[in-house]
Design an enzyme around this catalytic site. Sequence first.
Site, PDB file in Angstrom:
ATOM      1  N   ASP A  27      44.998  67.047  67.181  1.00 39.54           N
ATOM      2  CA  ASP A  27      45.955  66.968  68.269  1.00 39.54           C
ATOM      3  C   ASP A  27      46.183  65.482  68.493  1.00 39.54           C
ATOM      4  OD1 ASP A  27      47.438  67.134  70.509  1.00 39.54           O
ATOM      5  OD2 ASP A  27      45.926  68.086  71.751  1.00 39.54           O
ATOM      6  N   SER A  28      47.443  65.113  68.700  1.00 38.48           N
ATOM      7  CA  SER A  28      47.766  63.689  68.786  1.00 38.48           C
ATOM      8  C   SER A  28      47.135  63.012  69.994  1.00 38.48           C
ATOM      9  CB  SER A  28      49.278  63.535  68.875  1.00 38.48           C
ATOM     10  OG  SER A  28      49.724  64.092  70.095  1.00 38.48           O
TER      11      SER A  28
ATOM     12  N   GLY B 269      48.562  63.445  73.071  1.00 41.36           N
ATOM     13  CA  GLY B 269      49.610  63.356  74.086  1.00 41.36           C
ATOM     14  C   GLY B 269      49.150  63.949  75.405  1.00 41.36           C
ATOM     15  N   PHE B 270      48.552  65.113  75.324  1.00 46.45           N
ATOM     16  CA  PHE B 270      48.091  65.805  76.522  1.00 46.45           C
ATOM     17  C   PHE B 270      47.085  64.956  77.296  1.00 46.45           C
ATOM     18  CE2 PHE B 270      45.115  68.677  78.681  1.00 46.45           C
ATOM     19  CZ  PHE B 270      46.001  69.402  79.464  1.00 46.45           C
TER      20      PHE B 270
ATOM     21  N   ASP C 170      53.704  63.766  71.568  1.00 44.38           N
ATOM     22  CA  ASP C 170      54.694  64.395  72.445  1.00 44.38           C
ATOM     23  C   ASP C 170      54.400  64.050  73.901  1.00 44.38           C
ATOM     24  OD1 ASP C 170      52.271  65.808  72.421  1.00 44.38           O
ATOM     25  OD2 ASP C 170      53.232  67.570  73.260  1.00 44.38           O
TER      26      ASP C 170
ATOM     27  N   GLN D 162      58.367  71.353  73.585  1.00 40.60           N
ATOM     28  CA  GLN D 162      58.093  71.246  75.022  1.00 40.60           C
ATOM     29  C   GLN D 162      59.247  71.897  75.795  1.00 40.60           C
ATOM     30  OE1 GLN D 162      55.390  70.475  76.499  1.00 40.60           O
ATOM     31  NE2 GLN D 162      54.194  69.433  74.926  1.00 40.60           N
TER      32      GLN D 162
ATOM     33  N   GLY E 285      52.308  72.863  76.225  1.00 39.56           N
ATOM     34  CA  GLY E 285      52.628  73.067  77.637  1.00 39.56           C
ATOM     35  C   GLY E 285      52.611  74.511  78.092  1.00 39.56           C
TER      36      GLY E 285
ATOM     37  N   ASP F 116      44.065  77.410  69.451  1.00 45.09           N
ATOM     38  CA  ASP F 116      42.843  76.659  69.742  1.00 45.09           C
ATOM     39  C   ASP F 116      42.605  76.793  71.234  1.00 45.09           C
ATOM     40  OD1 ASP F 116      44.985  74.535  70.519  1.00 45.09           O
ATOM     41  OD2 ASP F 116      43.108  73.754  71.317  1.00 45.09           O
TER      42      ASP F 116
ATOM     43  N   CYS G 189      26.972  92.919  68.518  1.00 38.97           N
ATOM     44  CA  CYS G 189      27.202  91.607  67.888  1.00 38.97           C
ATOM     45  C   CYS G 189      26.126  91.295  66.854  1.00 38.97           C
ATOM     46  CB  CYS G 189      27.221  90.514  68.958  1.00 38.97           C
ATOM     47  SG  CYS G 189      27.521  88.869  68.298  1.00 38.97           S
TER      48      CYS G 189
ATOM     49  N   CYS H 207      25.625  88.135  65.631  1.00 35.59           N
ATOM     50  CA  CYS H 207      25.415  86.682  65.544  1.00 35.59           C
ATOM     51  C   CYS H 207      23.923  86.354  65.615  1.00 35.59           C
ATOM     52  CB  CYS H 207      26.191  85.948  66.637  1.00 35.59           C
ATOM     53  SG  CYS H 207      25.358  85.862  68.240  1.00 35.59           S
TER      54      CYS H 207
ATOM     55  N   CYS I 199      22.316  86.999  69.059  1.00 32.42           N
ATOM     56  CA  CYS I 199      22.112  88.410  69.395  1.00 32.42           C
ATOM     57  C   CYS I 199      21.055  89.073  68.506  1.00 32.42           C
ATOM     58  CB  CYS I 199      23.435  89.174  69.318  1.00 32.42           C
ATOM     59  SG  CYS I 199      24.544  88.710  70.653  1.00 32.42           S
TER      60      CYS I 199
ATOM     61  N   HIS J 269      27.213  82.396  70.181  1.00 41.33           N
ATOM     62  CA  HIS J 269      27.641  83.794  70.365  1.00 41.33           C
ATOM     63  C   HIS J 269      29.143  83.873  70.673  1.00 41.33           C
ATOM     64  CE1 HIS J 269      28.063  87.863  71.824  1.00 41.33           C
ATOM     65  NE2 HIS J 269      28.683  87.332  72.870  1.00 41.33           N
TER      66      HIS J 269
HETATM   67 ZN   LIG Z   1      26.183  87.496  69.566  1.00 36.96          ZN
END
Ligand SMILES: [Zn+2]
Length: 362
Positions: A93-94, A96-97, A147, A195, A222, A272, A310, A312, A315, A341
């Site tokens: 991400d540039s 900008g935000f 931006d 935008q 945005g 993201d 789950c 993972c 878990c 998790h």
């Molecule tokens: Zn998990």
Amino acid sequence: MGPFFKIIKRSQKSNARVGKIYTEHGTVDTPVFMPVATQGTVKTQFVRDLYENDVQMLCLNAYHLYLRPGMDIIGKAGGIHKFMNFDKPILSDSGGFQVFSLADLREISRDGVTFRSHIDGSSHEFTPEKVMDIEKGLGVDIKTCFDECISWPAPYNTAKVSVERTTEWAKRCKNTVNSQQLTVNSNQPLFGIVQGSTYLDLRKQSAEQLIDIEFDGYAIGGICCGEPKELSLEVVSNLCSILPDDKPRYLMGVGLPEDLLEYTKLGIDMFDCVTPTRDGRTGTLFTEKGKFAIKNSIYKDDFRPIDNSCSCYACKNYSRAYIRHLFNAGEMLGPALGTLHNIHFFIKKMQEIRKGIIENLI
Ligand SMILES: [Zn+2]
């Protein structure tokens, strides 16, 4: 060079699509969820954990890494992949935000933004040309344009000016990338960022102007800035009908598990969001039955895993009671297991969505 993006299956029930993004650090199946690695690390996670969780791609922030550790150090390390020991695709991400979030510390001009570092108060200038150099220096697999991201709500005229500026800067970003000498290792596709706040006509204008400049993909910025959900859905739905069908569409900063499905159905390919990591390290954990706060006392002697369904590492090996204890004792392993998790949960959601599209269920 082959294609950058290829659609391999379209849903018959919605505008969702399954595709592939090809980069020098591997192929990414879309729709994809990218955990954020703002500072060049997914907070609390070993890269080994990310690989085990099938994380395909990360998103990091040019603004933060430019300020600290600085581009000379990342350059000496041989680029961001080597520096952080992550060998899969990375999008930047540039910033900008972040720059525009520094309300009292920045000054905007036609040329760019002058701002003071949030770390040490030093003065810096970001122009589209400079941001393209920074992102090139990082060596990421996908770059985004510099931006102007405004807050919500914004008066119409403010949004209009920001669209005009964003288009102007997008042109300069594209020109810079065109003139940067391309080497074998610097093939970095560039995304434009749409935008226009929640004004449909401005969003349309922004998208059309960016399409004219021609980018490798289009990001929608945005969104999820506090506006009502119906409005976000309307804006994104509109944009998906305008943006080129054969280029990836990236919805920045979204979303929650339910958002992933809804926006995928509108035709979004990339996401993201800080939710799984930020919530994970502060003790809000996602399960198929909703999220819960692990620090709550009702879990003090609950020896079940976070989520029965789950698979993972957290878990498979630890109980809610133990993880709650870690959080309450201020032990670092608690946030690490919570994050692991949650990332697993988000990545699995996305895998299920891709499967659902292929099987014509979504
Ligand atoms: Zn998990």
